[in-house]
Enzyme design. Structure first.
Site, PDB file in Angstrom:
ATOM      1  N   TYR A   1      29.811 -19.083  43.680  1.00  0.00           N
ATOM      2  CA  TYR A   1      29.424 -18.529  42.375  1.00  0.00           C
ATOM      3  C   TYR A   1      30.417 -18.911  41.286  1.00  0.00           C
ATOM      4  O   TYR A   1      30.025 -19.370  40.198  1.00  0.00           O
ATOM      5  CB  TYR A   1      29.313 -17.006  42.491  1.00  0.00           C
ATOM      6  CG  TYR A   1      28.723 -16.336  41.267  1.00  0.00           C
ATOM      7  CD1 TYR A   1      27.387 -16.526  40.931  1.00  0.00           C
ATOM      8  CD2 TYR A   1      29.500 -15.506  40.468  1.00  0.00           C
ATOM      9  CE1 TYR A   1      26.835 -15.907  39.815  1.00  0.00           C
ATOM     10  CE2 TYR A   1      28.954 -14.878  39.351  1.00  0.00           C
ATOM     11  CZ  TYR A   1      27.623 -15.079  39.032  1.00  0.00           C
ATOM     12  OH  TYR A   1      27.091 -14.466  37.926  1.00  0.00           O
TER      13      TYR A   1
ATOM     14  N   LYS B   1      29.506 -21.440  38.076  1.00  0.00           N
ATOM     15  CA  LYS B   1      29.597 -20.955  36.698  1.00  0.00           C
ATOM     16  C   LYS B   1      30.675 -21.707  35.910  1.00  0.00           C
ATOM     17  O   LYS B   1      30.511 -21.962  34.713  1.00  0.00           O
ATOM     18  CB  LYS B   1      29.857 -19.454  36.679  1.00  0.00           C
ATOM     19  CG  LYS B   1      28.691 -18.620  37.207  1.00  0.00           C
ATOM     20  CD  LYS B   1      27.416 -18.877  36.417  1.00  0.00           C
ATOM     21  CE  LYS B   1      26.268 -17.976  36.864  1.00  0.00           C
ATOM     22  NZ  LYS B   1      25.030 -18.220  36.095  1.00  0.00           N
TER      23      LYS B   1
ATOM     24  N   ILE C   1      12.352 -19.716  29.408  1.00  0.00           N
ATOM     25  CA  ILE C   1      13.394 -18.881  30.007  1.00  0.00           C
ATOM     26  C   ILE C   1      13.231 -18.854  31.525  1.00  0.00           C
ATOM     27  O   ILE C   1      12.121 -18.666  32.039  1.00  0.00           O
ATOM     28  CB  ILE C   1      13.376 -17.450  29.424  1.00  0.00           C
ATOM     29  CG1 ILE C   1      14.427 -16.565  30.099  1.00  0.00           C
ATOM     30  CG2 ILE C   1      12.000 -16.824  29.483  1.00  0.00           C
ATOM     31  CD1 ILE C   1      14.636 -15.237  29.414  1.00  0.00           C
TER      32      ILE C   1
ATOM     33  N   ASN D   1      18.798 -18.761  32.486  1.00  0.00           N
ATOM     34  CA  ASN D   1      19.263 -17.434  32.892  1.00  0.00           C
ATOM     35  C   ASN D   1      19.311 -17.240  34.404  1.00  0.00           C
ATOM     36  O   ASN D   1      20.142 -16.491  34.900  1.00  0.00           O
ATOM     37  CB  ASN D   1      18.347 -16.367  32.281  1.00  0.00           C
ATOM     38  CG  ASN D   1      18.494 -15.030  32.967  1.00  0.00           C
ATOM     39  OD1 ASN D   1      19.468 -14.310  32.772  1.00  0.00           O
ATOM     40  ND2 ASN D   1      17.522 -14.684  33.817  1.00  0.00           N
TER      41      ASN D   1
ATOM     42  N   THR E   1      22.190  -4.599  37.530  1.00  0.00           N
ATOM     43  CA  THR E   1      21.020  -5.315  38.028  1.00  0.00           C
ATOM     44  C   THR E   1      21.029  -5.344  39.553  1.00  0.00           C
ATOM     45  O   THR E   1      21.967  -4.865  40.196  1.00  0.00           O
ATOM     46  CB  THR E   1      21.015  -6.765  37.508  1.00  0.00           C
ATOM     47  OG1 THR E   1      22.181  -7.438  38.020  1.00  0.00           O
ATOM     48  CG2 THR E   1      21.015  -6.809  35.981  1.00  0.00           C
TER      49      THR E   1
END
Length: 251
Positions: free
Chosen positions: A154, A158, A6, A87, A191
């Site tokens: 971004y 993605k 991960i 991730n 976050t």
């Protein structure tokens, strides 16, 4: 034994995912720029093997050596599952494209798109001799499906990750023992990334007030809640091969 690699496992969603994976019968390989000592202590108490590799995913050249080292530690005779969770991610630069420094654009694409591509390539190659369950989960974003002012890097990274997932899924369909691959948008999570977004100047990111309201109105999901749902999905027997999904469809 379930072996799970991960990335971005030291904080935020990555930390929460790692905590969910601290279970008997798991062996975790965590790739992040720094160790999370709390997780190491928890793993020791639970007698779960957890190893941190302090590595900056902007450095693509060293990934092959790193993945070979990790796979050298996997006992194929004991393995039930070998998995990768891509991730790690960064939202910066958050500003109109003409204001984006070259190094920030490069860092964004390296971490969000190129590193997952390279890691996936290496995973598929190195796991080829394993005949058991093999799976990759790419953590994407709803931003990959729509244009957002100030998020050109971004959104692009993605969107690229989603299409890359579809391509690898298509390639794996014809394999005797395919790697299952899935891209998942995890929703809006409370976050450090959200903190950074809320501190952006409105002239660079006109939607900043909306993101401030998400926090004020309690609309942000906790990392622990999202991680629990993601790990449940992660170990589902059946995946839509090469699928691009939203975790909110599974809540």
């Amino acid at each position: 034994m379930k072996y799970v690699i991960i990335t971005g496992a030291s904080r935020g969603l990555g930390e929460a995912l790692t905590r969910q994976l601290l279970q008997e019968g798991h062996h975790l390989f965590c790739i992040s720029r720094r160790k999370n000592e709390t997780l190491l202590e928890e793993a020791q108490k639970k007698n779960v093997a957890l190893e941190y590799f302090e590595y900056d995913l902007q450095n693509l050249d060293g990934l092959e050596k790193l993945m070979e080292h990790i796979f050298d530690q996997i006992d194929l005779s004991r393995a039930k599952t070998i998995a990768l969770i891509n991730n790690a991610g960064i939202v910066e630069p958050v500003k109109p494209i003409e204001k984006c420094p070259t190094d920030e654009l490069t860092a964004n694409i390296h971490v969000n798109l190129l590193a997952p591509m390279v890691l996936t390539s290496l995973f598929v190659k190195l796991a080829d001799r394993f005949n058991g369950d093999k799976r990759i989960m790419n953590i994407s974003s709803g931003a990959g499906k729509r244009a957002v002012h100030g998020w050109s890097a971004y959104c692009t990274s993605k969107a690229g990750l989603d299409l890359f997932t579809r391509c690898v899924g298509l390639e794996q369909e014809g394999q005797t023992n395919p790697v299952k691959v899935l891209s998942v948008a995890p929703g809006i999570i409370d976050t450090d990334m959200q903190t950074n977004i809320r501190s952006t100047q409105q002239e660079d990111f006109p939607d900043v007030e909306r993101f401030i309201e998400y926090k004020v109105q309690g609309q942000l999901m906790s990392p622990a809640f999202v991680a629990e749902k993601l790990i449940c999905l992660f170990f589902e027997e059946q995946w839509p091969q090469g699928g691009v999904v939203d975790i909110r469809d599974y809540l």
